[in-house]
Design an enzyme around this catalytic site. Structure first.
Site, short mmCIF file in Angstrom:
data_model
loop_
_atom_site.label_atom_id
_atom_site.label_comp_id
_atom_site.label_asym_id
_atom_site.label_seq_id
_atom_site.Cartn_x
_atom_site.Cartn_y
_atom_site.Cartn_z
N ASP A 10 0.85 -1.19 0.00
CA ASP A 10 0.00 0.00 0.00
C ASP A 10 0.89 1.23 0.00
OD1 ASP A 10 -1.94 -1.89 0.30
OD2 ASP A 10 -2.69 -1.17 2.23
N ASP A 131 -15.85 -3.79 -0.15
CA ASP A 131 -15.40 -3.42 1.20
C ASP A 131 -16.63 -3.27 2.07
OD1 ASP A 131 -12.83 -3.32 0.12
OD2 ASP A 131 -13.04 -1.21 -0.41
#
Length: 243
Positions: A10, A131
């Site tokens: 990330d 998500d």
């Protein structure tokens, strides 16, 4: 079939970071994204999950850095790109950079017609990130609600989506264990393949995910567990291969 593992890199402000529950400002800095990715490739990774957090949060982008990572490592590993892919330009940039697969999230919730079009055009090179808090989707960097999980899946299934990346956002970066019930529910309701994301803390978590193979759960993203040293990638790959 072996469980495919995707170590995550990330990227925020040019650095490899991990978040807690996906919250902006909760970053732990792990240095160079290229070095992180190279570490996982050298350890045997066949896939890398590469996320542009600035693009996801709307605070800029790390497009040049991600492109450099693909340029250097793309001949050794498959790269799945994620973060801020919500229009033709951002999708094309990721594919042109050499991504084997692109994960779209917010766009699937806010622009379903566009999502259906790119699924039809690019097939299994496009995955959709789901998500979730409970059965409610979280959108745009997880700061907005995006509707009912299963209603959205019905639309995406009809559009021909071939893969979902399923994250329980309450567990992401918390090392509290994956939401096995959620993964099973999603897998049982779709013919698409499912990638598990969020909460993995120990090797037994990978065994529990591997046990969902009959539901179409065939892969898992590894983040905090690797960076915190809960286990090595080599150990995880051994479990994923049934050893």
């Amino acid at each position: 079939m072996p469980l495919t593992l995707l170590p995550a890199v990330d990227v925020r402000d040019g650095k490899a970071v991990r978040l807690r529950q996906g919250e902006s400002g909760s970053e732990t800095d792990y240095g160079s994204p290229l070095e992180a990715a190279r570490t996982w490739v050298d350890a045997g990774a066949q896939w890398i999950h590469l996320v542009d957090l600035d693009a996801a949060f709307g605070t800029g982008d790390n497009r040049a850095q991600l492109r450099a990572i693909v340029h250097e490592l793309g001949d050794r590993v498959n790269i799945e790109m994620s973060g801020g892919v919500r229009d033709d330009d951002s999708l094309r940039a990721a594919l042109d950079a050499g991504a084997a697969r692109v994960n779209i999230g917010t766009a699937a919730l806010e622009n379903p017609d566009w999502t259906a079009r790119v699924i039809a055009e690019f097939g299994d090179r496009v995955a959709v990130g789901l998500d979730v808090r409970g059965h409610t989707l979280a959108a745009r960097g997880w700061v907005k609600e995006g509707g009912d999980l299963f209603e959205t899946m019905r639309f995406l299934d009809d559009a021909g989506c071939s893969r979902y990346v399923v994250t329980d956002v309450t567990r992401d970066g918390m090392m509290s264990g994956p939401n096995i019930d959620l993964l099973r529910e999603v897998g049982e309701r779709t013919d698409a393949k499912v990638t598990a994301s969020g909460g993995i803390a120990k090797l037994d978590d990978l065994r529990a995910i591997a046990a969902l193979a009959d539901c179409g759960v065939d892969s898992a993203i590894l983040g905090k567990s690797l960076y915190a040293g809960a286990f090595t990638l080599q150990e995880a790959l051994a479990v994923a291969n049934g050893e």
